[in-house]
Design a protein around this motif. Structure first.
Motif: not given
Lengths: 213, 213
Positions: B188-213
């Motif tokens: 089982t491989v988990h591909n950690e993608n820090i850039s994507l995490t940052l994109a989700m945080l900075a560009r999507c969290s103001s919409n409907s994501m919770s502020s903490e995970q």
């Protein structure tokens, strides 16, 4: 396009993105259906159809999406064509790895510089990016309109750095310190917890988690 | 206790764990209800009640859970009391950061050693952990029954290292290389993608994501 999508849809967009980028050039130049994507990823095809429709208007009945167009739509939606400045606080090994990592650019992020309080590090360059005195962080961020910060300082100083970033006008913080930070008002913090990710992977994934995220 | 919970429940357990650990000592010694946890985290309380019941038998009507007991139950469920050996392949800044990070122990992981192919690094110690020759990885993992590996090598060699880990008997891989790895059979491989995490945080969290995970 719907900017008010659910967190669940948002969390799947990167999965679609990763899948589409992994396709052969031949497939990228062809069409792909929501059903095919759902099958390949082990997801519910109604859900996939809804997710894709929320970021792309390119879907056609019985044909699907032009794969490259869909990839572009997801990429634009996630802001991969932006040039958003990012600073990194804490120039230990992890912070240096952030400055050395060139993959952020593909996702629309410019890592501008690092900050540290060590006199030995301040003034040096890492991967062509300067290391500045952390005392100058607030001024630098305000002058340059930086909205995104990465925290790689030790846990004991992480909350103080988080607060300083908030005062400097930073709105989004990715925290790698192994401490849960409280977000100051107007700031969104994502607490990255690598140990927990590892625990979920190694102890829970054999049950019902998907093998890829 | 139900080991066959959904991925959604699993993904929320760390959130409950983080929240409970962040409570004051006084509150940790008291009782806490699923409803109070749901409110504090902005989650649906029926869902929280179900999630907690799947890992702990300590819930009592009108009283809730003894907070410390619930914390212990989640901790045991996630394996934080284990001593699972982990190896790290690739001793660049990120790999060295993994060896230096002492927070893995709290989650039941022992980072045993690092591997690299550089003759300058092999034989050195980082945070008291030896760096071994990557050519010896398979033998070492088999001898020591290592099942978990972290990949911090450059993207160009990441899939090869992933395959080598699979041959060495590694079953769970956390991949930090900026390339989507294909999991060999049984792995089982988990591909950690820090850039994507940052994109989700900075560009999507103001919409409907919770502020903490």
């Amino acid at each position: 396009m719907n900017k008010h999508m659910t967190a669940q849809t948002l969390s799947r967009l990167p999965i679609y993105y990763n899948y589409l980028t992994s396709l052969s050039d031949e497939k990228k130049n062809g069409n792909i259906s929501a059903t095919a994507i759902a099958e390949a990823l082990g997801l519910n095809d109604v859900q996939v159809r809804k997710d894709l429709a929320s970021v792309s208007r390119g879907g056609r009945p019985k044909v699907g999406y032009a794969a490259s167009e869909l990839l572009g739509d997801i990429s634009r939606f996630l802001g991969f064509e932006n040039h958003d400045g990012v600073i990194v606080a804490g120039m230990g090994n992890l912070g240096r790895a952030m400055l050395e990592f060139n993959g952020f650019a593909d996702y629309g992020f410019d890592i501008i510089c690092g900050f540290d309080r060590s006199k030995e590090l301040v003034g040096r360059e890492i991967n062509g990016k300067p290391v500045r005195d952390i005392a100058d962080m607030a001024g630098f961020c305000k002058e340059n309109g930086i909205k995104i910060g990465i925290i790689t300082v030790p846990e004991t100083s992480a909350q103080a750095v988080c607060n300083a970033m908030a005062e400097a006008g930073i709105e989004y913080i990715l925290n790698f310190a192994a401490v849960h930070l409280t977000a100051p008002k107007g700031v969104t913090v994502h607490n990255e917890n690598i140990s927990l990710t590892l625990a979920m992977l190694a102890r829970c994934s054999s049950n019902s988690m998907s093998s890829e995220q």
